[in-house]
Design a protein around this motif. Structure first.
Motif, PDB file in Angstrom:
ATOM      1  N   TYR A   1      36.697  33.901  -7.581  1.00  0.00           N
ATOM      2  CA  TYR A   1      36.284  34.300  -8.847  1.00  0.00           C
ATOM      3  C   TYR A   1      36.399  35.810  -9.193  1.00  0.00           C
ATOM      4  O   TYR A   1      36.911  36.341 -10.227  1.00  0.00           O
ATOM      5  CB  TYR A   1      34.842  33.953  -9.060  1.00  0.00           C
ATOM      6  CG  TYR A   1      34.651  32.517  -8.931  1.00  0.00           C
ATOM      7  CD1 TYR A   1      35.692  31.583  -9.329  1.00  0.00           C
ATOM      8  CD2 TYR A   1      33.529  31.909  -8.480  1.00  0.00           C
ATOM      9  CE1 TYR A   1      35.393  30.216  -9.207  1.00  0.00           C
ATOM     10  CE2 TYR A   1      33.019  30.506  -8.415  1.00  0.00           C
ATOM     11  CZ  TYR A   1      34.155  29.957  -8.761  1.00  0.00           C
ATOM     12  OH  TYR A   1      34.042  28.399  -8.565  1.00  0.00           O
ATOM     13  N   VAL A   2      35.963  36.670  -8.397  1.00  0.00           N
ATOM     14  CA  VAL A   2      36.216  37.992  -8.764  1.00  0.00           C
ATOM     15  C   VAL A   2      37.591  38.563  -8.674  1.00  0.00           C
ATOM     16  O   VAL A   2      38.080  39.272  -9.719  1.00  0.00           O
ATOM     17  CB  VAL A   2      35.412  38.679  -7.288  1.00  0.00           C
ATOM     18  CG1 VAL A   2      35.718  40.262  -7.672  1.00  0.00           C
ATOM     19  CG2 VAL A   2      33.949  38.781  -7.308  1.00  0.00           C
TER      20      VAL A   2
ATOM     21  N   LYS B   1      33.318  32.665  -4.396  1.00  0.00           N
ATOM     22  CA  LYS B   1      33.047  33.917  -5.200  1.00  0.00           C
ATOM     23  C   LYS B   1      33.790  34.836  -5.077  1.00  0.00           C
ATOM     24  O   LYS B   1      34.115  35.564  -5.967  1.00  0.00           O
ATOM     25  CB  LYS B   1      31.656  34.337  -4.667  1.00  0.00           C
ATOM     26  CG  LYS B   1      30.482  33.455  -5.163  1.00  0.00           C
ATOM     27  CD  LYS B   1      29.262  33.711  -4.422  1.00  0.00           C
ATOM     28  CE  LYS B   1      27.889  32.799  -4.559  1.00  0.00           C
ATOM     29  NZ  LYS B   1      26.888  33.129  -3.994  1.00  0.00           N
TER      30      LYS B   1
ATOM     31  N   TRP C   1      30.728  31.628  -0.271  1.00  0.00           N
ATOM     32  CA  TRP C   1      31.374  32.918  -0.500  1.00  0.00           C
ATOM     33  C   TRP C   1      33.021  33.119  -0.816  1.00  0.00           C
ATOM     34  O   TRP C   1      33.272  33.970  -1.477  1.00  0.00           O
ATOM     35  CB  TRP C   1      30.943  33.943   0.718  1.00  0.00           C
ATOM     36  CG  TRP C   1      31.590  33.640   1.875  1.00  0.00           C
ATOM     37  CD1 TRP C   1      31.177  33.038   2.951  1.00  0.00           C
ATOM     38  CD2 TRP C   1      32.948  34.264   2.429  1.00  0.00           C
ATOM     39  NE1 TRP C   1      32.045  33.201   4.419  1.00  0.00           N
ATOM     40  CE2 TRP C   1      33.038  33.911   3.568  1.00  0.00           C
ATOM     41  CE3 TRP C   1      33.944  34.873   1.528  1.00  0.00           C
ATOM     42  CZ2 TRP C   1      34.444  34.401   4.466  1.00  0.00           C
ATOM     43  CZ3 TRP C   1      35.024  35.312   2.303  1.00  0.00           C
ATOM     44  CH2 TRP C   1      35.223  35.022   3.666  1.00  0.00           C
TER      45      TRP C   1
ATOM     46  N   HIS D   1      34.568  24.544  -5.096  1.00  0.00           N
ATOM     47  CA  HIS D   1      33.177  24.857  -5.075  1.00  0.00           C
ATOM     48  C   HIS D   1      32.091  24.009  -5.296  1.00  0.00           C
ATOM     49  O   HIS D   1      31.171  23.650  -4.690  1.00  0.00           O
ATOM     50  CB  HIS D   1      32.919  26.038  -5.995  1.00  0.00           C
ATOM     51  CG  HIS D   1      31.763  26.865  -5.374  1.00  0.00           C
ATOM     52  ND1 HIS D   1      31.089  27.691  -6.316  1.00  0.00           N
ATOM     53  CD2 HIS D   1      30.630  26.822  -4.623  1.00  0.00           C
ATOM     54  CE1 HIS D   1      29.948  28.180  -5.826  1.00  0.00           C
ATOM     55  NE2 HIS D   1      29.800  27.593  -4.749  1.00  0.00           N
TER      56      HIS D   1
END
Length: 298
Positions: A30-31, A27, A24, A138
């Motif tokens: 990435y956002v 992620k 997480w 990741h």
């Protein structure tokens, strides 16, 4: 006690809970990178022209930070409020070149918006590198079975995230210092050179909210900055946990050394001095064949 053959096969286990945390975290990065790409593209592609702004703060934000007229090739409209002197072109037969009349032009300063454009390009490059590092991080934390590669990816991602946080904080400090140039809306227009081009509803209102808002944007709305600091904290404790396991295993083996593997030696018991039970004097073993020959023939 443990044999060396068993120790060589012992590995440090990768906790499933920590693996989910790394998932997480990747992620979330990435956002953030995608949001930065969208915002940077809108500024670098000159999508914030002040011609489409209606509210005062919208106009000031565009001319102060979001729109670089020089880089975007923006042509300032002819200033209608500036007086122009017109001279007659009648030379009355004299060899005098007539004066060519031109309307007054207005130039605007792009100092702050040009710097913002440079900072945006730097931030964009930094986030591209950060996203690539996050992708490698990741991949190894999710698929790698070797703890060494996992440790390297954790360390690189940790230091990259710390650098991003330091960069954001430094930019926030730079932009909050612009408040001295924006105490009023009229000051923003004077410093930017758009005083002839734009009209505001109120010129004496406080405009310091613009640099404060820009500073908050560089801090990712404060919430995302706090999230990044929390992410660094999680990665720090994961790395610390792995190091603790490694140090604990080395310390245990140093204090309780393992039993060496058995080795075979060629039998050679000649001339060995040993004691029989119950005797106080040593007995030297002799060759039986030589002793028998000596007794028979001598």
């Amino acid at each position: 006690m443990i044999r060396k053959s068993i120790i060589s096969k012992t590995t440090i286990s990768w906790v499933t809970k920590d693996k989910k945390k790394c998932g997480w975290i990747a992620k979330a990065v990435y956002v953030q990178c995608i949001l930065v790409y969208i915002g940077s593209a809108s500024i670098l592609n000159c999508m914030w022209s002040p011609d489409y702004a209606t509210m005062d703060f919208d106009k000031l934000a565009r001319i102060m930070y979001l729109f670089d007229s020089q880089a975007c090739g923006y042509k300032v409209q002819v200033a209608k409020t500036v007086g122009n002197l017109k001279f007659s072109n009648n030379t009355r037969g004299l060899k005098i070149y007539p004066i060519q009349w031109k309307p007054a032009l207005v130039t605007v300063s792009t100092r702050l918006s040009a710097k913002t454009r440079i900072y945006i390009e730097m931030s964009l490059s930094l986030h591209i590198i950060w996203m690539m590092i996050t992708f490698v991080f990741h991949f190894f934390t999710n698929n790698s079975t070797k703890i060494r590669f996992t440790k390297i990816s954790l360390a690189v991602f940790f230091y990259a995230s710390v650098f991003v946080i330091i960069f954001d904080l430094s930019m926030a400090i730079v932009y909050v210092s612009h408040i001295k140039q924006s105490l009023t809306k009229g000051m923003v227009l004077r410093y930017s050179g758009w005083s002839v081009q734009l009209r505001l509803a109120a010129y004496d209102d406080f405009a310091g909210w613009l640099p404060i808002g820009a500073s908050i944007c560089w801090m990712r709305g404060i919430f995302l900055l706090g999230l990044n600091i929390y992410i660094c904290k999680i990665i720090y404790f994961i790395r610390k946990k792995i190091k603790k396991k490694e140090v604990g295993k080395r310390t245990k083996f140093d204090s309780n050394p393992p039993i060496p593997e058995p080795k075979s030696y060629p039998p050679d018991d000649k001339n060995i001095l040993y004691f029989r039970s119950g005797e106080s004097t040593p007995y030297i073993k002799k060759d039986i064949r030589k002793d028998f020959v000596h007794r028979v023939f001598y």
